[in-house]
Design a protein around this motif. Structure first.
Motif, PDB file in Angstrom:
ATOM      1  N   UNK A 157     -55.264 -68.651  11.217  1.00  0.00           N
ATOM      2  CA  UNK A 157     -56.233 -69.715  11.035  1.00  0.00           C
ATOM      3  C   UNK A 157     -57.249 -69.365   9.972  1.00  0.00           C
ATOM      4  N   UNK A 158     -57.897 -70.382   9.439  1.00  0.00           N
ATOM      5  CA  UNK A 158     -58.957 -70.183   8.457  1.00  0.00           C
ATOM      6  C   UNK A 158     -59.952 -71.332   8.536  1.00  0.00           C
ATOM      7  N   UNK A 159     -61.216 -71.012   8.421  1.00  0.00           N
ATOM      8  CA  UNK A 159     -62.279 -71.990   8.209  1.00  0.00           C
ATOM      9  C   UNK A 159     -63.061 -71.487   7.005  1.00  0.00           C
ATOM     10  N   UNK A 160     -63.090 -72.267   5.940  1.00  0.00           N
ATOM     11  CA  UNK A 160     -63.705 -71.809   4.697  1.00  0.00           C
ATOM     12  C   UNK A 160     -64.506 -72.930   4.048  1.00  0.00           C
ATOM     13  N   UNK A 161     -65.478 -72.524   3.259  1.00  0.00           N
ATOM     14  CA  UNK A 161     -66.281 -73.453   2.463  1.00  0.00           C
ATOM     15  C   UNK A 161     -66.242 -73.012   1.014  1.00  0.00           C
ATOM     16  N   UNK A 162     -65.954 -73.960   0.138  1.00  0.00           N
ATOM     17  CA  UNK A 162     -65.932 -73.692  -1.298  1.00  0.00           C
ATOM     18  C   UNK A 162     -66.948 -74.611  -1.978  1.00  0.00           C
ATOM     19  N   UNK A 163     -67.757 -74.032  -2.834  1.00  0.00           N
ATOM     20  CA  UNK A 163     -68.778 -74.788  -3.550  1.00  0.00           C
ATOM     21  C   UNK A 163     -68.256 -75.197  -4.917  1.00  0.00           C
ATOM     22  N   UNK A 164     -68.310 -76.490  -5.220  1.00  0.00           N
ATOM     23  CA  UNK A 164     -67.924 -76.977  -6.538  1.00  0.00           C
ATOM     24  C   UNK A 164     -69.101 -76.859  -7.498  1.00  0.00           C
ATOM     25  N   UNK A 165     -68.809 -76.736  -8.769  1.00  0.00           N
ATOM     26  CA  UNK A 165     -69.870 -76.654  -9.776  1.00  0.00           C
ATOM     27  C   UNK A 165     -70.741 -77.909  -9.751  1.00  0.00           C
ATOM     28  N   UNK A 166     -70.171 -79.032  -9.310  1.00  0.00           N
ATOM     29  CA  UNK A 166     -70.919 -80.288  -9.236  1.00  0.00           C
ATOM     30  C   UNK A 166     -71.952 -80.293  -8.123  1.00  0.00           C
ATOM     31  N   UNK A 167     -71.838 -79.343  -7.196  1.00  0.00           N
ATOM     32  CA  UNK A 167     -72.757 -79.290  -6.062  1.00  0.00           C
ATOM     33  C   UNK A 167     -72.114 -79.710  -4.749  1.00  0.00           C
ATOM     34  N   UNK A 168     -71.042 -80.480  -4.822  1.00  0.00           N
ATOM     35  CA  UNK A 168     -70.354 -80.887  -3.603  1.00  0.00           C
ATOM     36  C   UNK A 168     -69.599 -79.695  -3.020  1.00  0.00           C
ATOM     37  N   UNK A 169     -69.306 -79.768  -1.730  1.00  0.00           N
ATOM     38  CA  UNK A 169     -68.594 -78.688  -1.053  1.00  0.00           C
ATOM     39  C   UNK A 169     -67.183 -79.124  -0.658  1.00  0.00           C
ATOM     40  N   UNK A 170     -66.295 -78.127  -0.614  1.00  0.00           N
ATOM     41  CA  UNK A 170     -64.933 -78.317  -0.121  1.00  0.00           C
ATOM     42  C   UNK A 170     -64.827 -77.553   1.189  1.00  0.00           C
ATOM     43  N   UNK A 171     -64.464 -78.253   2.273  1.00  0.00           N
ATOM     44  CA  UNK A 171     -64.294 -77.629   3.579  1.00  0.00           C
ATOM     45  C   UNK A 171     -62.805 -77.505   3.876  1.00  0.00           C
ATOM     46  N   UNK A 172     -62.379 -76.291   4.152  1.00  0.00           N
ATOM     47  CA  UNK A 172     -60.962 -75.977   4.357  1.00  0.00           C
ATOM     48  C   UNK A 172     -60.775 -75.495   5.786  1.00  0.00           C
ATOM     49  N   UNK A 173     -59.980 -76.244   6.552  1.00  0.00           N
ATOM     50  CA  UNK A 173     -59.688 -75.909   7.948  1.00  0.00           C
ATOM     51  C   UNK A 173     -58.173 -75.831   8.107  1.00  0.00           C
ATOM     52  N   UNK A 174     -57.654 -74.634   8.370  1.00  0.00           N
ATOM     53  CA  UNK A 174     -56.216 -74.463   8.509  1.00  0.00           C
ATOM     54  C   UNK A 174     -55.870 -73.693   9.763  1.00  0.00           C
ATOM     55  N   UNK A 175     -54.729 -74.030  10.368  1.00  0.00           N
ATOM     56  CA  UNK A 175     -54.315 -73.349  11.584  1.00  0.00           C
ATOM     57  C   UNK A 175     -52.794 -73.336  11.672  1.00  0.00           C
TER      58      UNK A 175
END
Length: 319
Positions: A214-232
């Motif tokens: 499993x993974x729970x991750x947050x990635x920050x875009x240069x634009x300021x918005x966030x990418x939330x990644x939830x995998x199992x």
């Protein structure tokens, strides 16, 4: 008269066999040798595609007249094999990920640029209608100002039933983050721009040799918005996988499910399907690669793209 381009294949897994079929059917390509350490497998495919079998990639490179090499070995061996190919000054098409570490990926990128050969990664989603239309909607500002992106992955069984081999479940070079998320990370980079920060929380089994569950991750875009990644992995259900990439904006939402089902909706409205062309694009990568070898402009995703994806992947899997 147009000349034939001679291509070799190193690594003969499921994807390689699929690609070999396309190579064999392409009017400009001739398969001049295939290689795998599995002698029975490589002999069988050599007979099928009427070419020469090798169990040593160096022997193949030293023996055959070649223009292009397709590298499809497991990630652990990408650096060694791709380096040998590049040292010969041959054009190279490589399976993702580019290598097994950021350091290895950087070395391959530098060598490819030094040799000046055509170099490309097999990121097939770039040529799929669903991902192209997803990107088009973003370019048209369908969702308005981007609020967040969500990436969700669920695998009832990992490895997936269709993909059984000795490395896909290992922590060293397998797992769904390395094997599957790379495709989506590349699409996120292409569609939304650079990822500047990554925080990742992995769920790992007790066996240190096995890949994440499993993974729970947050990635920050240069634009300021966030990418939330939830995998199992390891859930109820009989489906092979469930993968969704969703963009939420101030005006609407767009969702791509399992690469091929695209839906859209404005705020306050129902989500509705986006019609997609029933168009097979599997050979577009090969056509583009041949065009690039001929000196023409082509839609390819080179080792720089592979390196950029590798940087994010290594932060996600924290190795």
């Amino acid at each position: 008269m147009t000349t034939q381009l001679k291509i070799a294949v190193i690594g003969t897994g499921m994807m390689a066999e699929r690609m070999m079929t396309s190579f064999a059917e392409h009017p400009r390509l001739q398969i001049n040798g295939i290689c795998d350490v599995n002698e029975e497998r490589v002999q069988s495919l050599a007979e099928k595609f009427q070419t020469t079998a090798y169990t040593s990639h160096q022997a193949l490179l030293d023996s055959e007249e070649l223009d292009i090499v397709y590298v499809a070995v497991p990630p652990k061996w990408h650096h060694e094999v791709a380096t040998a190919v590049l040292q010969k000054g041959l054009h190279i098409l490589c399976e993702k990920p580019l290598a097994n570490s950021v350091e290895e990926a950087a070395e391959l990128l530098e060598l490819a640029q030094e040799k000046g050969v055509v170099n490309a990664m097999n990121f097939p989603l770039n040529y799929e209608e669903g991902t192209r239309q997803f990107e088009k909607l973003m370019q048209e500002d369908y969702v308005g100002k981007l609020r967040r992106v969500e990436l969700r992955m669920e695998f009832p069984k990992w490895p997936r039933p269709r993909q059984q081999n000795s490395w896909i479940s290992t922590r060293e070079q397998g797992g769904f983050v390395f094997e599957v998320a790379g495709h989506l990370v590349q699409q996120i980079l292409r569609t939304f721009g650079p990822i500047t920060e990554v925080t990742s929380d992995l769920e790992l089994p007790e066996d240190p040799t096995l890949s994440e569950t499993g993974i729970v991750a947050t990635m920050q875009l240069a634009s300021g918005a966030k990418v939330y990644f939830n995998g199992i992995a390891g859930t109820a259900g009989m489906h092979s996988q469930d993968i969704e990439l969703t963009a939420y904006g101030t005006e609407g939402t767009v969702k791509l499910s399992n690469y091929a089902n695209l839906t859209q909706g404005k705020i306050g409205e129902e989500m509705t399907p986006v019609p997609l062309e029933d168009k097979v694009r599997t050979d577009e990568l090969i056509d583009a690669f041949v065009a690039a070898v001929d000196g023409h402009s082509a839609e390819l995703y080179d080792f720089q793209v592979g390196y950029d994806v590798q940087v994010v992947l290594e932060k996600l899997r924290k190795v």
